[in-house]
Scaffold this active site. Structure first.
Site, PDB file in Angstrom:
ATOM      1  CD  GLU A  42      -2.944   1.133   2.690  1.00 40.82           C
ATOM      2  OE1 GLU A  42      -2.417   0.355   3.522  1.00 40.82           O
ATOM      3  OE2 GLU A  42      -4.093   1.616   2.212  1.00 40.82           O
ATOM      4  CD  GLU A  88      -7.217   1.582   6.233  1.00 41.19           C
ATOM      5  OE1 GLU A  88      -6.611   0.537   6.750  1.00 41.19           O
ATOM      6  OE2 GLU A  88      -7.109   2.193   5.473  1.00 41.19           O
TER       7      GLU A  88
HETATM    8  C1  LER Z   1      -2.916   3.558   6.907  1.00 41.73           C
HETATM    9  O1  LER Z   1      -3.099   5.085   6.541  1.00 41.73           O
HETATM   10  C2  LER Z   1      -3.644   2.865   6.013  1.00 41.73           C
HETATM   11  O2  LER Z   1      -4.288   3.356   5.165  1.00 41.73           O
HETATM   12  C3  LER Z   1      -3.667   1.443   6.350  1.00 41.73           C
HETATM   13  O3  LER Z   1      -4.198   0.689   5.409  1.00 41.73           O
HETATM   14  C4  LER Z   1      -2.303   1.067   6.880  1.00 41.73           C
HETATM   15  O4  LER Z   1      -2.432  -0.187   7.502  1.00 41.73           O
HETATM   16 MN    MN Z   2      -5.646   2.038   3.569  1.00 41.02          MN
END
Ligand code: LER
Ligand code: MN
Length: 278
Positions: free
Chosen positions: A146, A240
């Site tokens: 990521e 998320e």
């Molecule tokens: C952190 O900003 C994020 O996007 C998460 O997916 C990191 O684990």
């Molecule tokens: Mn993320």
């Protein structure tokens, strides 16, 4: 496509608070949960697998490189320990029933050197990630690396750089997680980032620009979904966000206020928006 929600909305760990949310998560229409394995040796993989089976949910796993470790460190001992940490996270993901481990798996969130990325750091990341191939094969797990925004890392900020990294690693099980929250800060056009990542795209975080309810802010979802359809992305769309007062977790994600009336709404209203839009 499948719809997921990250349990960091409710708790820093997989605990009774999260377990108590599983019936609601299922009822809201999610296909699965996403759980953090930041410390893979303390990860309740068996419990998660059993709970998911009992509630008809699947699971994906995210991890990070914890403070003190780094795949791009000049210290070979630290790099070796980081590879062990990542191999443990791969095993933890598999044990929980996840075929995916995602996150910024190169250096700690919030780690900066004060200068831009060097060619040596890049090579160490390529070498370190490549070395995970056998563990990924053995555990039947795929990695989603990521990129994060510039305030969380200096190492990998854009889909372009993420794709270049994966091109060099060149392993079918090592690709990208692209998160709309970070893309909103770093890409000229969020959708163009997804197009650039297409060949390597393994996972998607569908987050509003303020980490609030997807659909309530200024992310250009229409073009993002059009592009995901065009590139025939068929993986997870995972919401998320982070609890508003979860100590270290809220602080790491720079959550300093109530983003919505309740954390639950990010999930319950977010899924309605995603299902109606895609
Ligand atoms: C952190 O900003 C994020 O996007 C998460 O997916 C990191 O684990
Ligand atoms: Mn993320």
């Amino acid at each position: 496509m499948k719809f997921g929600v990250n349990t960091l909305i409710w708790s820093a760990q997989y605990d009774e608070r999260v377990r108590g949310m599983l019936p609601a998560i299922k009822q809201w229409g999610f296909d699965g949960i996403e759980v953090p394995a930041f410390h893979p040796l303390d990860f309740p993989a068996d419990q998660i697998r059993k709970d998911c089976e009992a509630h008809g949910l699947e699971c994906t796993v995210i991890s990070i490189v914890v403070q003190g470790l780094s795949l791009i460190s000049e210290d070979a001992g630290i790099r070796r320990k980081t590879r062990v940490h990542l191999e443990d996270a791969i095993k933890a993901a598999a044990a929980a029933g996840s075929g995916l481990l995602a996150g910024p798996l190169y250096s700690p969130v919030g780690y900066f050197t004060g200068t831009r990325r060097t060619a040596e750091e890049w090579s160490r990341a390529v070498e370190g990630l490549s070395s995970l191939g056998p563990a990924l094969e053995a555990n039947d797990v795929t990695l989603g690396i990521e990129p994060l925004n510039r305030f969380e890392t200096f190492f990998l900020n854009t889909a372009e750089d993420g794709a270049a990294l994966c091109d060099q690693v060149d392993h079918a099980r090592i690709g990208l997680l692209i998160d709309t929250f970070h893309s909103n800060i770093e890409e000229k056009h969020i959708a163009a980032g997804y197009a650039r990542a297409a060949k390597h795209l393994k996972h998607v975080h569908t987050c509003e620009n303020d980490r609030g309810i997807p659909g309530s802010g200024h992310v250009d979802w229409k073009s993002v979904f059009e592009t995901l359809r065009q590139i025939q992305y068929d993986g997870w769309l995972t919401i998320e966000s982070f609890g508003f007062a979860l100590g270290e977790i809220s602080a790491a994600a720079s959550i300093w206020r109530d983003i919505e009336r309740t954390p639950d709404l990010i999930a319950s209203e977010g899924i309605q928006f995603l299902r109606a839009s895609i």
